[in-house]
Design a protein around this motif. Structure first.
Motif, PDB file in Angstrom:
ATOM      1  N   TYR A  49       0.829  -1.204   0.000  1.00 35.23           N
ATOM      2  CA  TYR A  49       0.000   0.000   0.000  1.00 35.23           C
ATOM      3  C   TYR A  49       0.868   1.260   0.000  1.00 35.23           C
ATOM      4  O   TYR A  49       0.614   2.210  -0.747  1.00 35.23           O
ATOM      5  N   GLU A  50       1.893   1.251   0.838  1.00 30.21           N
ATOM      6  CA  GLU A  50       2.773   2.414   0.942  1.00 30.21           C
ATOM      7  C   GLU A  50       3.527   2.657  -0.366  1.00 30.21           C
ATOM      8  O   GLU A  50       3.634   3.803  -0.832  1.00 30.21           O
ATOM      9  N   GLU A  70       1.349   4.122  -3.171  1.00 33.46           N
ATOM     10  CA  GLU A  70       1.148   5.557  -2.966  1.00 33.46           C
ATOM     11  C   GLU A  70       2.405   6.333  -3.340  1.00 33.46           C
ATOM     12  O   GLU A  70       2.320   7.433  -3.912  1.00 33.46           O
ATOM     13  N   TYR A  73       1.523   0.112   9.240  1.00 37.61           N
ATOM     14  CA  TYR A  73       0.919   0.770   8.077  1.00 37.61           C
ATOM     15  C   TYR A  73      -0.576   1.001   8.283  1.00 37.61           C
ATOM     16  O   TYR A  73      -1.365   0.910   7.343  1.00 37.61           O
ATOM     17  N   GLN A  90      -2.213   3.583   5.981  1.00 40.56           N
ATOM     18  CA  GLN A  90      -2.391   3.095   4.604  1.00 40.56           C
ATOM     19  C   GLN A  90      -3.571   2.139   4.511  1.00 40.56           C
ATOM     20  O   GLN A  90      -4.334   2.170   3.536  1.00 40.56           O
ATOM     21  N   ARG A 150      -6.808   4.216   4.591  1.00 37.35           N
ATOM     22  CA  ARG A 150      -7.061   4.891   3.317  1.00 37.35           C
ATOM     23  C   ARG A 150      -7.546   3.890   2.263  1.00 37.35           C
ATOM     24  O   ARG A 150      -8.401   4.210   1.439  1.00 37.35           O
TER      25      ARG A 150
END
Length: 455
Positions: free
Chosen positions: A291-292, A295, A381, A384, A387
């Motif tokens: 996820y990080e 992004e 995380y 993340q 989101r």
């Protein structure tokens, strides 16, 4: 009269113009193949198979859903449309199947990847690829090796791990002692539960295939174990064109493959001036690190969190600005330190003060009898994950998940059932990658041929 009569007719007259292979010849200029093969062909010595004939034969193999080189040449010898597609007359002998096999072994996988990229470019030029959204998934492809031939991995100090001239060494046994003990206990429980059965549960940690050391034991719930490779694809949902395909180990998690797939797909699309913005995949590709990184690359991911993730802690409220929890009794649990669990997942630990928990009316029920203070953990995380869940709960996110199931699963099913990927007839991962590239090229070319652009 019956008998042999020489004929001067040409294949052009015998094969109808609306035949698939004739239409493919007219629609696609295959001359782009020669420059990729030129560095690997000598100007002296015995001539090898023409690169165009070589690639066309491999395409026919996948168009006709054939997994054997022998069967391919048998069909090509009898099929007028295939002979015309290859540029061979009735009187010309086709190459031997062994020549086809040796050429495929000799040519590096980068050449096949370059051919695949060129075909993706043709699809982009014709308008089959929108590019902004890519859907990713994977499937097991049966390897050319048998489970009955598996051998146990030798220990690090075994003579089988010592390299000898001209002989491949067996892969070493690298599993930890605790992991091996767990496997032995599991095997003992199986034998105890089913004493009349002679079979055993084999693992990649303890066994390998001497026939194809790159193949891995793969299994799915309700299905028998098999030696396989993992094929991962990225598909554009506009016309279901494959924009990336790769061969991987069947024992590797999908989440470990996501970023290499995304980077390769994005690089290929950017090469043709197409911008990628959305990545859609199932929960198998979920991880906070993924996820990080998505992004960081400026991409919107639509990947559901797996079942182990907890977004809330019952009885505790999380405050984002102070990065702390508050329990139902109003006591604060501040950030303590970072920890790493047994699966190498980074987590943040929050702890209350021992004095706060000591006089708490529900302290023993909350923290347990032995602990001096309450501790909580959540993923490093967490932001993340939150989101991602917000994105997936939106109307657009729900639409993306519907697109995923309707896009990539039919593509994988077509490759396996209709394009010769039900089994890899070669050995080693590089050879498997060549087969997968050719299957994807054949699939994309058929899409290219049947697509009519909207004016």
């Amino acid at each position: 009269m019956l008998g042999y009569h020489p004929s001067n007719t040409s294949l052009i007259k015998l094969v109808p113009t609306q035949h698939f292979y004739q239409q493919l010849l007219e629609a696609v200029d295959f001359s782009f193949i020669r420059p990729f093969f030129e560095p690997f062909y000598s100007t002296i010595g015995r001539p090898s198979i023409d690169p165009l004939v070589f690639i066309k034969l491999l395409l026919v193999k996948h168009f006709e859903n054939i997994t054997s080189d022998r069967k391919l040449l048998e069909l090509a010898n009898l099929h007028l449309g295939i002979r015309s597609f290859l540029g061979y007359g009735l009187e010309h002998p086709l190459p031997w199947h062994s020549s086809l096999t040796r050429t495929r072994q000799r040519i590096p996988v980068s050449v096949f990847e370059a051919c695949f990229t060129q075909v993706v470019g043709l699809c982009i030029q014709k308008g089959l690829v929108s590019g902004h959204t890519q859907v990713i998934d994977s499937a097991y492809i049966k390897a050319n090796a048998s489970m009955s031939r598996l051998k146990p991995k030798p220990s690090i100090w075994s003579s089988e791990t010592i390299p000898t001239l001209g002989k491949r060494t067996a892969p070493r046994l690298t599993a930890s002692v605790d992991r091996l003990q767990h496997i032995h206990r599991f095997q003992a429980n199986i034998k105890k539960a089913t004493p009349n059965k002679s079979g055993q549960l084999l693992s990649n940690l303890t066994h390998y295939s001497p026939t194809d050391p790159d193949a891995r034991i793969a299994f799915k719930t309700g299905k028998s174990r098999q030696l396989a490779y993992m094929t991962s694809v990225s598909v554009d949902p506009s016309q279901h064109v494959i924009t990336h395909i790769q061969a991987g180990s069947a024992d590797r998690r999908d989440s470990r493959n996501l970023l290499p797939i995304v980077d390769s797909t994005q690089g290929r699309l950017n090469h043709f001036g197409v911008v990628m913005s959305n990545v859609v995949a199932d929960a198998g590709y979920c991880s906070g690190e993924n996820y990080e990184q998505l992004e960081a690359r400026g991409l919107d991911g639509f990947i559901p969190p797996h079942g182990k993730y907890k977004d809330e802690r019952s009885g505790f409220h999380y405050d984002i600005p102070s990065d702390s929890y508050t329990c139902s009794q109003g006591k604060r649990l501040g950030f303590d330190r970072l920890v790493v669990d047994k699966q190498d997942n980074a987590k943040k630990r929050y702890a209350a003060k021992a004095s706060d928990c000591k006089n708490c009316p529900i302290g023993e029920q909350c923290k347990g009898k032995k602990a001096s203070a309450k501790r909580l953990h959540h993923s490093y995380y967490k932001a993340q994950y939150e989101r991602m869940e917000k994105r997936l709960s939106s109307r657009f996110g729900k639409r993306m998940m519907r697109i995923r199931s309707a896009t990539v699963e039919p593509v994988l099913g077509s490759l396996i059932n209709y394009y010769g990927l039900r089994q890899i007839n070669t050995r080693r991962r590089e050879s498997a990658a060549k087969v997968m590239y050719m299957a994807a090229i054949a699939y994309n070319l058929k899409k290219y041929l049947r697509f009519t652009p909207v004016e």
